[in-house]
Motif scaffolding. Structure first.
Motif, PDB file in Angstrom:
ATOM      1  N   PRO A   1       0.856  -1.203   0.000  1.00  0.00           N
ATOM      2  CA  PRO A   1       0.000   0.000   0.000  1.00  0.00           C
ATOM      3  C   PRO A   1       0.887   1.247   0.000  1.00  0.00           C
ATOM      4  CG  PRO A   1      -0.613  -1.493   1.811  1.00  0.00           C
ATOM      5  CD  PRO A   1       0.668  -2.008   1.229  1.00  0.00           C
ATOM      6  N   ALA A   2       0.454   2.288  -0.679  1.00  0.00           N
ATOM      7  CA  ALA A   2       1.231   3.536  -0.679  1.00  0.00           C
ATOM      8  C   ALA A   2       0.309   4.693  -1.037  1.00  0.00           C
ATOM      9  CB  ALA A   2       2.375   3.448  -1.689  1.00  0.00           C
ATOM     10  N   LEU A   3       0.684   5.883  -0.575  1.00  0.00           N
ATOM     11  CA  LEU A   3      -0.089   7.087  -0.889  1.00  0.00           C
ATOM     12  C   LEU A   3       0.872   8.203  -1.253  1.00  0.00           C
ATOM     13  CD1 LEU A   3      -3.203   8.524   0.797  1.00  0.00           C
ATOM     14  CD2 LEU A   3      -1.199   9.999   0.671  1.00  0.00           C
ATOM     15  N   TRP A   4       0.586   8.900  -2.346  1.00  0.00           N
ATOM     16  CA  TRP A   4       1.353  10.079  -2.739  1.00  0.00           C
ATOM     17  C   TRP A   4       0.476  11.302  -2.488  1.00  0.00           C
ATOM     18  CZ3 TRP A   4       1.605   5.396  -5.027  1.00  0.00           C
ATOM     19  CH2 TRP A   4       2.861   4.875  -5.304  1.00  0.00           C
ATOM     20  N   ARG A   5       0.932  12.166  -1.575  1.00  0.00           N
ATOM     21  CA  ARG A   5       0.199  13.415  -1.333  1.00  0.00           C
ATOM     22  C   ARG A   5       0.498  14.367  -2.480  1.00  0.00           C
ATOM     23  NH1 ARG A   5       2.650  13.817   3.536  1.00  0.00           N
ATOM     24  NH2 ARG A   5       1.667  12.430   5.036  1.00  0.00           N
ATOM     25  N   TYR A   6      -0.547  14.928  -3.058  1.00  0.00           N
ATOM     26  CA  TYR A   6      -0.330  15.845  -4.179  1.00  0.00           C
ATOM     27  C   TYR A   6       0.494  17.045  -3.730  1.00  0.00           C
ATOM     28  CZ  TYR A   6      -1.217  18.310  -8.528  1.00  0.00           C
ATOM     29  OH  TYR A   6      -1.062  18.955  -9.727  1.00  0.00           O
ATOM     30  N   SER A   7       0.301  17.456  -2.465  1.00  0.00           N
ATOM     31  CA  SER A   7       1.062  18.621  -1.968  1.00  0.00           C
ATOM     32  C   SER A   7       2.563  18.311  -1.886  1.00  0.00           C
ATOM     33  CB  SER A   7       0.526  19.057  -0.600  1.00  0.00           C
ATOM     34  OG  SER A   7       0.641  17.981   0.318  1.00  0.00           O
ATOM     35  N   ASP A   8       2.940  17.037  -1.758  1.00  0.00           N
ATOM     36  CA  ASP A   8       4.364  16.661  -1.791  1.00  0.00           C
ATOM     37  C   ASP A   8       4.900  16.600  -3.218  1.00  0.00           C
ATOM     38  OD1 ASP A   8       4.426  16.314   0.958  1.00  0.00           O
ATOM     39  OD2 ASP A   8       4.102  14.133   0.878  1.00  0.00           O
ATOM     40  N   VAL A   9       4.057  16.096  -4.136  1.00  0.00           N
ATOM     41  CA  VAL A   9       4.529  15.847  -5.510  1.00  0.00           C
ATOM     42  C   VAL A   9       4.537  17.128  -6.342  1.00  0.00           C
ATOM     43  CG1 VAL A   9       4.113  14.529  -7.638  1.00  0.00           C
ATOM     44  CG2 VAL A   9       3.648  13.460  -5.410  1.00  0.00           C
ATOM     45  N   ARG A  10       3.516  17.979  -6.157  1.00  0.00           N
ATOM     46  CA  ARG A  10       3.318  19.127  -7.046  1.00  0.00           C
ATOM     47  C   ARG A  10       4.541  20.034  -7.183  1.00  0.00           C
ATOM     48  NH1 ARG A  10       1.596  24.273  -7.952  1.00  0.00           N
ATOM     49  NH2 ARG A  10       0.035  24.516  -9.596  1.00  0.00           N
ATOM     50  N   PRO A  11       5.216  20.398  -6.053  1.00  0.00           N
ATOM     51  CA  PRO A  11       6.385  21.278  -6.228  1.00  0.00           C
ATOM     52  C   PRO A  11       7.467  20.648  -7.115  1.00  0.00           C
ATOM     53  CG  PRO A  11       5.785  21.089  -3.894  1.00  0.00           C
ATOM     54  CD  PRO A  11       4.934  20.113  -4.633  1.00  0.00           C
ATOM     55  N   HIS A  12       7.653  19.334  -7.021  1.00  0.00           N
ATOM     56  CA  HIS A  12       8.653  18.661  -7.857  1.00  0.00           C
ATOM     57  C   HIS A  12       8.237  18.653  -9.328  1.00  0.00           C
ATOM     58  CE1 HIS A  12      10.795  17.467  -4.299  1.00  0.00           C
ATOM     59  NE2 HIS A  12       9.732  16.850  -3.820  1.00  0.00           N
ATOM     60  N   LEU A  13       6.938  18.481  -9.527  1.00  0.00           N
ATOM     61  CA  LEU A  13       6.417  18.478 -10.899  1.00  0.00           C
ATOM     62  C   LEU A  13       6.619  19.859 -11.536  1.00  0.00           C
ATOM     63  CD1 LEU A  13       5.034  16.467 -12.775  1.00  0.00           C
ATOM     64  CD2 LEU A  13       2.833  17.146 -11.801  1.00  0.00           C
ATOM     65  N   MET A  14       6.352  20.919 -10.740  1.00  0.00           N
ATOM     66  CA  MET A  14       6.524  22.277 -11.267  1.00  0.00           C
ATOM     67  C   MET A  14       8.008  22.572 -11.515  1.00  0.00           C
ATOM     68  SD  MET A  14       3.530  23.297 -11.758  1.00  0.00           S
ATOM     69  CE  MET A  14       2.131  22.224 -11.456  1.00  0.00           C
ATOM     70  N   GLU A  15       8.880  22.016 -10.656  1.00  0.00           N
ATOM     71  CA  GLU A  15      10.315  22.179 -10.868  1.00  0.00           C
ATOM     72  C   GLU A  15      10.739  21.471 -12.166  1.00  0.00           C
ATOM     73  OE1 GLU A  15      12.628  21.165  -7.388  1.00  0.00           O
ATOM     74  OE2 GLU A  15      14.509  21.346  -8.528  1.00  0.00           O
ATOM     75  N   ALA A  16      10.148  20.298 -12.415  1.00  0.00           N
ATOM     76  CA  ALA A  16      10.428  19.584 -13.674  1.00  0.00           C
ATOM     77  C   ALA A  16      10.030  20.457 -14.865  1.00  0.00           C
ATOM     78  CB  ALA A  16       9.681  18.255 -13.714  1.00  0.00           C
ATOM     79  N   GLY A  17       8.979  21.274 -14.657  1.00  0.00           N
ATOM     80  CA  GLY A  17       8.529  22.188 -15.702  1.00  0.00           C
ATOM     81  C   GLY A  17       9.559  23.247 -16.053  1.00  0.00           C
ATOM     82  N   GLU A  18      10.464  23.531 -15.109  1.00  0.00           N
ATOM     83  CA  GLU A  18      11.535  24.506 -15.375  1.00  0.00           C
ATOM     84  C   GLU A  18      12.774  23.830 -15.928  1.00  0.00           C
ATOM     85  OE1 GLU A  18      12.008  26.536 -11.635  1.00  0.00           O
ATOM     86  OE2 GLU A  18       9.887  27.134 -11.661  1.00  0.00           O
ATOM     87  N   LEU A  19      12.907  22.526 -15.671  1.00  0.00           N
ATOM     88  CA  LEU A  19      14.116  21.792 -16.090  1.00  0.00           C
ATOM     89  C   LEU A  19      14.077  21.336 -17.532  1.00  0.00           C
ATOM     90  CD1 LEU A  19      14.749  19.399 -13.061  1.00  0.00           C
ATOM     91  CD2 LEU A  19      16.082  21.412 -13.732  1.00  0.00           C
ATOM     92  N   ILE A  20      12.884  21.012 -18.024  1.00  0.00           N
ATOM     93  CA  ILE A  20      12.783  20.416 -19.362  1.00  0.00           C
ATOM     94  C   ILE A  20      11.444  20.805 -19.985  1.00  0.00           C
ATOM     95  CG2 ILE A  20      11.807  18.187 -18.523  1.00  0.00           C
ATOM     96  CD1 ILE A  20      13.710  16.825 -20.636  1.00  0.00           C
ATOM     97  N   THR A  21      11.439  21.009 -21.305  1.00  0.00           N
ATOM     98  CA  THR A  21      10.176  21.320 -21.995  1.00  0.00           C
ATOM     99  C   THR A  21       9.444  20.018 -22.313  1.00  0.00           C
ATOM    100  OG1 THR A  21      11.211  21.155 -24.177  1.00  0.00           O
ATOM    101  CG2 THR A  21      11.212  23.344 -23.125  1.00  0.00           C
ATOM    102  N   ALA A  22       8.128  20.137 -22.570  1.00  0.00           N
ATOM    103  CA  ALA A  22       7.346  18.959 -22.972  1.00  0.00           C
ATOM    104  C   ALA A  22       7.872  18.428 -24.307  1.00  0.00           C
ATOM    105  CB  ALA A  22       5.870  19.320 -23.079  1.00  0.00           C
ATOM    106  N   GLN A  23       8.277  19.353 -25.172  1.00  0.00           N
ATOM    107  CA  GLN A  23       8.827  18.984 -26.488  1.00  0.00           C
ATOM    108  C   GLN A  23      10.052  18.080 -26.340  1.00  0.00           C
ATOM    109  OE1 GLN A  23       7.497  20.639 -29.353  1.00  0.00           O
ATOM    110  NE2 GLN A  23       8.739  19.404 -30.759  1.00  0.00           N
ATOM    111  N   GLU A  24      10.989  18.513 -25.458  1.00  0.00           N
ATOM    112  CA  GLU A  24      12.217  17.740 -25.291  1.00  0.00           C
ATOM    113  C   GLU A  24      11.954  16.419 -24.556  1.00  0.00           C
ATOM    114  OE1 GLU A  24      16.677  17.827 -23.332  1.00  0.00           O
ATOM    115  OE2 GLU A  24      15.408  19.594 -23.013  1.00  0.00           O
ATOM    116  N   ALA A  25      11.100  16.493 -23.522  1.00  0.00           N
ATOM    117  CA  ALA A  25      10.827  15.294 -22.720  1.00  0.00           C
ATOM    118  C   ALA A  25       9.966  14.285 -23.483  1.00  0.00           C
ATOM    119  CB  ALA A  25      10.126  15.687 -21.420  1.00  0.00           C
TER     120      ALA A  25
END
Ligand code: GTQ
Length: 349
Positions: free
Chosen positions: A42-66
């Protein structure tokens, strides 16, 4: 030393090991367990934990490149396997205003469950659909698909959805193919809304000939689902484990919209104390509305909107909520049912 002494057997095992053989009797109980005994936990991912990392990924790489800018949710007991259960993959995909995730196709089927943001679209086989939170969208096996987030006058917003794919299942069969399209955004051949008008109203075009195992509807809008659950909550008895729970269907067959994945939406009323159940399909849940507690294999996990959690195969599961909650979920149930191995058990209320 007689023939069945430990040393003689060990020596035999070592000799046959040289030519890739082993004795079944040492492993039989593991290979044919009395009940499911997979590694998945069993596991749970809190969106409040994941979201900042996801937004940081948005600064690291474009959707085009990824190609697909996704943070993969890996089951803690299946690290390195891109798996949330032994058969299924899940990830959170981000697309920023102005971006295109270029068109490709693959054998793996995908579902999208929209978590946050308005204004992005997915295009499937020549038709676009605009994505809103709570919408359930599918991309069939081997269908061209691209995602985009056009910049509107107001500037647009980041859009995030949960991807569910049968990647581990297709890998198990070694049956996966993939291709990139030569254009980023596929050419459109039908106006938006065509599929839903043709197939999403308990009717089919009069001369329609079913052509695939996947539903011809590719966006199941949240508004309609929510309204159905709300009506049933007021008018029908509650199911003791599930509250009010509906499964999404392929209108051509009554089966699951995607051949490999079943999808569900359920509403738990205020103050619901659910009975315990278990089933052999490990299930991924995405919280749409409300906060509460899910008890999985004796572990209490608190959830809030946009969180993702997973209940492994054959682990007991029950809900305790004070507020009204809406939960989306998906699993490999149709595969198990096609093979005749799916099981479920429900505690009497
Ligand atoms: O959007 O096509 O999360 O191909 C993983 C693989 C999303 C997609 C994923 C994919 C996609």
């Amino acid at each position: 030393m007689n023939n069945n002494s430990k040393g003689v057997r060990e020596a035999f095992y070592q000799r046959i090991n040289e030519i890739n053989l082993f004795p079944l009797w040492e492993q039989l109980h593991n290979l044919v367990p009395q009940a499911p005994a997979g590694a998945c936990v069993p596991a749970l991912w809190r969106y409040s934990d994941v979201r900042p990392h996801l937004m940081e990924a948005g600064e690291l790489i474009t959707a085009q490149e990824a190609v697909r800018r996704v943070l993969v949710l890996e089951n803690p007991a299946l690290r390195g396997q891109a798996s949330i259960t032994s058969s299924l993959y899940a990830g959170l995909q981000l697309i920023l205003p102005g971006e295109i995730a270029p068109s490709h196709r693959h054998s793996q089927s995908a579902l999208r469950f929209v978590i946050e943001g308005q204004g992005a679209y997915t295009a499937v086989d020549g038709e676009r659909t605009t994505m809103s939170p709570g919408d359930f969208i599918i991309t069939p096996s081997w269908a061209w698909h691209d995602h985009g987030n056009p910049v509107e006058a107001e500037g647009g917003e980041p859009v995030v959805w949960l991807d569910g794919l049968d990647i581990p299942l297709v890998r198990f069969f070694d049956a996966g193919f993939a291709q990139n399209c030569d254009v980023a955004a596929q050419p459109l051949s039908r106006p938006e809304g065509t599929s839903l008008a043709r197939f999403g109203n308990n009717m089919l075009p009069v001369n329609h000939v079913p052509g695939s195992l996947t539903s011809p509807i590719f966006n199941y809008p949240y508004l309609r689902t929510r309204e159905a659950l709300d009506t049933l909550l007021r008018q029908s008895p509650l199911e003791p484990c599930d509250g009010v729970k509906l499964r999404y269907i392929n209108p051509e067959t009554g089966g699951s919209p995607i051949p490999t994945m079943a999808t569900f939406m359920q509403l738990l009323p205020r103050g619901f104390r659910g009975a315990t159940y278990r089933s052999t399909d490990a299930t991924v849940f995405s919280v749409v509305e409300g906060s509460g507690v899910v008890v999985i294999a004796g572990q209490r996990l608190s959830f809030t909107p946009k969180d993702t959690f997973i209940a492994p195969s054959w682990s007991s599961i029950s809900f305790e909520v004070d507020e009204e909650c809406v939960l989306f979920s998906f699993s490999d149930r149709p595969v198990q049912q096609a093979l005749g191995i799916w099981r479920e058990s429900r505690d009497p209320a």
